[in-house]
Design an enzyme around this catalytic site. Sequence first.
Site, short mmCIF file in Angstrom:
data_model
loop_
_atom_site.label_atom_id
_atom_site.label_comp_id
_atom_site.label_asym_id
_atom_site.label_seq_id
_atom_site.Cartn_x
_atom_site.Cartn_y
_atom_site.Cartn_z
N CYS A 76 0.18 -10.32 5.97
CA CYS A 76 -1.21 -10.77 6.05
C CYS A 76 -1.34 -12.05 6.88
CB CYS A 76 -1.73 -11.02 4.63
SG CYS A 76 -3.42 -11.62 4.61
N CYS A 88 1.56 -13.13 1.44
CA CYS A 88 1.98 -11.73 1.53
C CYS A 88 2.59 -11.48 2.91
CB CYS A 88 0.80 -10.80 1.27
SG CYS A 88 0.09 -11.06 -0.37
N GLY A 109 -8.12 -15.51 1.36
CA GLY A 109 -7.94 -16.16 0.07
C GLY A 109 -7.77 -15.23 -1.11
N GLU A 110 -7.38 -15.84 -2.22
CA GLU A 110 -7.16 -15.10 -3.47
C GLU A 110 -8.29 -15.48 -4.45
OE1 GLU A 110 -5.43 -12.67 -4.96
OE2 GLU A 110 -6.50 -13.27 -6.77
N CYS A 129 -17.61 -8.78 3.90
CA CYS A 129 -16.28 -9.07 3.39
C CYS A 129 -16.14 -10.59 3.41
CB CYS A 129 -15.24 -8.39 4.29
SG CYS A 129 -13.55 -8.72 3.82
N LEU A 169 -1.95 -3.48 -4.74
CA LEU A 169 -0.69 -3.09 -5.40
C LEU A 169 0.44 -2.92 -4.38
CD1 LEU A 169 0.61 -2.33 -8.11
CD2 LEU A 169 -0.12 0.03 -7.72
N CYS A 188 -4.59 -19.06 2.37
CA CYS A 188 -4.28 -18.38 1.10
C CYS A 188 -2.90 -18.82 0.64
CB CYS A 188 -4.30 -16.87 1.31
SG CYS A 188 -4.04 -15.94 -0.23
N GLU A 246 -13.30 -17.08 8.44
CA GLU A 246 -13.90 -15.90 9.07
C GLU A 246 -14.48 -14.98 8.00
OE1 GLU A 246 -11.73 -15.17 13.27
OE2 GLU A 246 -10.68 -14.30 11.56
N CYS A 253 -8.73 -5.66 7.44
CA CYS A 253 -7.97 -6.20 6.30
C CYS A 253 -6.74 -6.96 6.78
CB CYS A 253 -7.45 -5.08 5.40
SG CYS A 253 -8.72 -4.19 4.56
N1 SAH Z 1 -5.96 -11.99 -2.03
C1 SAH Z 1 -6.75 -10.85 -2.39
C2 SAH Z 1 -7.93 -10.67 -1.46
C3 SAH Z 1 -7.55 -10.31 -0.03
S1 SAH Z 1 -8.05 -8.69 0.24
C4 SAH Z 1 -5.90 -9.62 -2.47
O1 SAH Z 1 -4.71 -9.70 -2.17
O2 SAH Z 1 -6.37 -8.57 -2.91
C5 SAH Z 1 -7.26 -8.29 1.72
C6 SAH Z 1 -6.58 -6.95 1.57
O3 SAH Z 1 -5.97 -6.63 2.83
C7 SAH Z 1 -5.48 -6.97 0.53
O4 SAH Z 1 -5.42 -5.73 -0.11
C8 SAH Z 1 -4.26 -7.17 1.40
O5 SAH Z 1 -3.08 -6.81 0.76
C9 SAH Z 1 -4.62 -6.32 2.60
N2 SAH Z 1 -3.88 -6.66 3.82
C10 SAH Z 1 -3.28 -7.81 4.15
N3 SAH Z 1 -2.72 -7.72 5.35
C11 SAH Z 1 -2.97 -6.47 5.80
C12 SAH Z 1 -2.63 -5.79 6.98
N4 SAH Z 1 -1.92 -6.36 7.94
N5 SAH Z 1 -3.06 -4.51 7.09
C13 SAH Z 1 -3.79 -3.92 6.13
N6 SAH Z 1 -4.14 -4.54 4.98
C14 SAH Z 1 -3.72 -5.80 4.81
#
Ligand code: SAH
Length: 343
Positions: A119, A116, A161-162, A105, A217, A112, A90, A335
């Site tokens: 996510c 986390c 993804g990362e 985006c 972070l 991924c 997506e 996000c």
């Molecule tokens: N893997 C990379 C790129 C993904 S960016 C990274 O971790 O930065 C996606 C962003 O959305 C990241 O900052 C992630 O931590 C955040 N994210 C993941 N799940 C989320 C959620 N349920 N609500 C808000 N932000 C979220």
Amino acid sequence: MPDISEYTPESLKELLVSLKIPAFRSKQILPWVYKDIVSDYSQMTNLPQDLRTYLSENIRLFTVDEKLRKISTDGTMKALFALKDGETIETALIPSGDGVNYTVCVSCQVGCPMNCAFCATGHMGFLRNLTVSEIVDQVRFFSMVLGKQGRISNVVFMGMGEPFSNYDAVMAAATRMNADWGLNIAARSITISTVGVISGIRNFMADPRQFGLAVSLHAPNDEIRNKLLPYNRGIGVDHLLKACKDYANVTKRRVTFEYCLFKDLNDTYEAAKELAEKLRGINCHVNLIAPNETFDHGLVASPRENVLAFEKYLTEMHVNVTLRKSMGQDISAACGQLKSENS
Ligand code: SAH
């Protein structure tokens, strides 16, 4: 079969010459790929018919095939793309609000590996890296959809993804997005977001181009960060922040920290204090985000008053901070909500 987005002007010229086609045709083909983006080689009207036929039979023009499009009440668009092996990803298109400029985006992996806690992409597991073309084509696709109605001014690698686990393809894709022969998007308007892959941050800071860095972070110490981001277990917050500080010093660019607030976990006064202390001396900006709904992970979004208190404290401590508004939640395009399959 190769994809057109794999080529640079040089490698396309080499290909044409090897086919006994004049090299200058490369200068005619690439604008159809990146400027007046067409969906079929037959629309490349300044090319001879036999070249159009050759290209359509031998070089794939798009590696992403739109299967579904959803449009949010806030104007955000989300596309579900099928790739040539049947996997799906997506991608979101987010309006800036000025009626002209849009952010894409992009995803860089199917799934991924980082897992986390909150996510949706991590929850589905990791299937594979995307290719350079599959990454670039997400942006080309939306640029084609917008046509003369708007322009892609920004790209964020904040989809599935990362990025630093697929470093070479991501950087090659960013090159094509930035190049004047490509999508011509300013390097400063292309942001790569990482969970904190140190080797990636170190390679990235050695790149002379001005791409932006964002780091997810979400916590000021290992006790909290290990719970939210299992990848942190092998890294540690202090080690990560040291790499971020080096990045900011070497590049003279500001690092963006993403910080998603969860009730009684990372939204407390103690967490804000520790965060402000650890960020002291790092040229940075903190984006506070309310968690978007994903799956039943048991974490609770921070109440509004905690979010405001957290923001106020950081401001008082002279940390640059912005409260971010989520876009596209009603179509699960915000996000952490992007995943494969029809959702
Ligand atoms: N893997 C990379 C790129 C993904 S960016 C990274 O971790 O930065 C996606 C962003 O959305 C990241 O900052 C992630 O931590 C955040 N994210 C993941 N799940 C989320 C959620 N349920 N609500 C808000 N932000 C979220």
